[in-house]
Design a protein around this motif. Structure first.
Motif: not given
Length: 185
Positions: A40-47, A54-61, A116-121
């Motif tokens: 089916g349609p894939a959910m929007p995501r970013f890397a 490595e950060l991956v985000g998956v958007l569901d609504g 998208v920006t992410a700060t990781v500590v």
């Protein structure tokens, strides 16, 4: 008998006309594995990646699942703190488990590309990751999965071939029975 010959000729022409030329290629003409098709349609995501993370985000609504791994070995990052900014808006993030986070967006993202920006500590390591999330709901909502059309054509060809084989078998049986009985009655 002429009717059988006509059906055979039409069936052969139909099959040859619908069969893809790629079906005639031998082992030397392999183009590699076929791409995986989505159910089916894939959910929007970013890397977003760096030398460390490595950060991956998956958007569901409006819910966002986040997965943070070490870039070197793809193992989850333990005891990390994550700050997230999407399209200039700070998004509160909650840690679920090692390397797993969740967030809830205050409002749905606008269609198009959002930075998208992410700060990781994590321990002594601190890093800034950047990526983009592409939202095009209308384009993905009605997309037909690739390969569906060729599967329908293959099914139609198989049905025609089976019908022709049944007609041929019936005609052949009737002709053999007529010859055994000494001709037409």
């Amino acid at each position: 008998m002429q009717l059988l010959s006509l059906f055979s000729t039409l069936g052969l022409a139909l099959v040859l006309g619908l069969v893809s030329p790629a079906a005639f290629a031998d082992a030397g003409h392999d183009h590699g594995e076929a791409p995986a098709t989505a159910a089916g349609p894939a959910m929007p995501r970013f890397a977003a990646t760096s030398d460390l993370f490595e950060l991956v985000g998956v958007l569901d609504g409006q819910k966002l699942a986040l997965y943070l791994d070490h870039a070197g070995d793809n193992s989850p990052v333990n005891e990390a703190q994550l700050e997230l900014d999407i399209a200039g808006t700070r998004v509160p993030v909650t840690r679920v488990a090692d390397g797993e986070f969740q967030a809830a967006l205050a409002a749905p993202l606008a269609e198009g590309v959002s930075p998208v920006t992410a700060t990781v500590v994590a321990g002594k390591d601190t890093d800034l990751l950047a990526g983009e999330i592409d939202i095009h709901a209308a384009a993905h909502a009605h997309a037909e999965p690739p390969g569906r059309r060729s599967a329908l054509v293959a099914g139609a060809v198989a049905a025609v071939v089976l019908a022709l084989a049944a007609v041929w078998g019936l005609r052949r049986g009737r002709t053999a029975r007529t010859q055994r009985l000494g001709g037409a009655a």
